[in-house]
Design an enzyme around this catalytic site. Structure first.
Site, mmCIF file in Angstrom:
data_model
loop_
_atom_site.group_PDB
_atom_site.id
_atom_site.type_symbol
_atom_site.label_atom_id
_atom_site.label_comp_id
_atom_site.label_asym_id
_atom_site.label_seq_id
_atom_site.Cartn_x
_atom_site.Cartn_y
_atom_site.Cartn_z
ATOM 1 N N PRO A 83 0.839 -1.216 0.000
ATOM 2 C CA PRO A 83 0.000 0.000 0.000
ATOM 3 C C PRO A 83 0.868 1.257 0.000
ATOM 4 C CG PRO A 83 -0.693 -1.542 1.718
ATOM 5 C CD PRO A 83 0.607 -2.055 1.165
ATOM 6 N N GLU A 84 0.507 2.205 -0.847
ATOM 7 C CA GLU A 84 1.208 3.483 -0.909
ATOM 8 C C GLU A 84 0.236 4.584 -0.456
ATOM 9 O OE1 GLU A 84 3.195 3.985 -4.723
ATOM 10 O OE2 GLU A 84 3.537 1.842 -4.893
#
Ligand SMILES: [Zn+2]
Length: 278
Positions: free
Chosen positions: A2-3
């Site tokens: 996840p960014e």
């Protein structure tokens, strides 16, 4: 992994679901997910009310109505999932945050690969607990900045553009996927020297960064076949449908019809158009 757009989606979900709610019971089943101060974890959380949810780069910081904050980093495959007490418990559940009244809302931390982490600290100790947070660069969506100032910062660094986007001490929250998408949107190659960027190119990069991240948040992030990102409600994101280069190697460029390439750069896969990114 996840960014920024995925973490921000979960932050907004948490803000709606848990702010104002009191933590009734905290259960830790996987010790590896609570590595720092595990003995204190439960004690410092139970009875506290969540008063706000912040994002620092890819970290979630839940502010409590006492001296502490609950910090969560999802790393590769961590998920935060809303559940109720009667829902079956996934075998990869490492922590359960149960909110008052009993039996009602739970937030479960599920992580098959156990790289993710939860810990309690104080706002003052955050930087010493996680040196990465002490050195965090500016937030591409939250920090007020003109594109001119951004351009000066980019040109003052001696780095390849992609390395600079991935450098958390420069910009916080961008990872491999969004770096590739941002550079494509800006029409700039991953291996351009940051010092060689013209003011017009800096403006394009700034705009591309803001637009890609904003659109990705609107689409509730990117969920990939081999990764595990879902939001607080267990739903996948939709931004993968708008990817222009990421995992599109061998396919035609949607801008110029050349073939999208993939190379190894900084130990990661890099996807780009050899024709329209300069
Ligand atoms: Zn192209």
């Amino acid at each position: 992994m996840p960014e920024l757009p995925e973490v921000e989606t979960i932050r907004r979900d948490l803000e709606k679901e848990v702010v104002g709610r009191k933590l009734k019971e905290v259960t830790v089943t996987g010790q590896r997910a609570v590595r720092r101060r595990p003995a204190e974890f439960k004690e410092r959380l139970e009875g506290r009310k969540v008063v706000g949810v912040d994002r620092r780069g890819k970290y979630l910081v839940l502010r409590l109505d006492g001296p502490d904050v609950l910090v969560i980093h999802l790393r590769m495959s961590g998920q935060l999932l809303k559940a109720s007490a009667k829902d079956p418990v996934d075998k990869h559940t490492h922590a359960v945050l149960a909110f008052a009244p009993p039996g009602a809302l739970q937030v479960r931390f599920v992580d098959p690969r156990t790289f993710g982490e939860l810990f309690v600290t104080t706002p003052d100790e955050l930087g010493s607990t996680v040196p990465e947070l002490a050195d965090l660069g500016f937030d591409p969506l939250e920090t007020p900045m003109s594109w001119e100032r951004f351009g000066l910062l980019v040109r003052s660094r001696k780095a390849k553009l992609k390395s600079l986007l991935l450098d958390q001490t420069f910009i916080a929250g961008i990872g491999n996927l969004y770096a590739d998408e941002i550079l494509f949107a800006a029409g700039l190659r991953y291996d351009r020297d940051s010092a060689s960027i013209s003011p017009q190119e800096a403006r394009r990069l700034w705009r591309a960064m803001t637009e890609v991240l904003t659109e990705a948040i609107k689409a509730r992030g990117s969920s990939l076949a081999d990764e595990q990102y879902v939001d607080l409600f267990g739903r996948t994101g939709r931004y993968q449908e708008q990817h222009q280069v990421y995992a599109r190697d061998g396919k035609r460029c949607l801008r110029c019809r050349a073939t999208i390439a993939r190379v190894r750069f900084a130990q990661r896969s890099t996807h780009f158009c050899p024709s329209c990114q300069v």
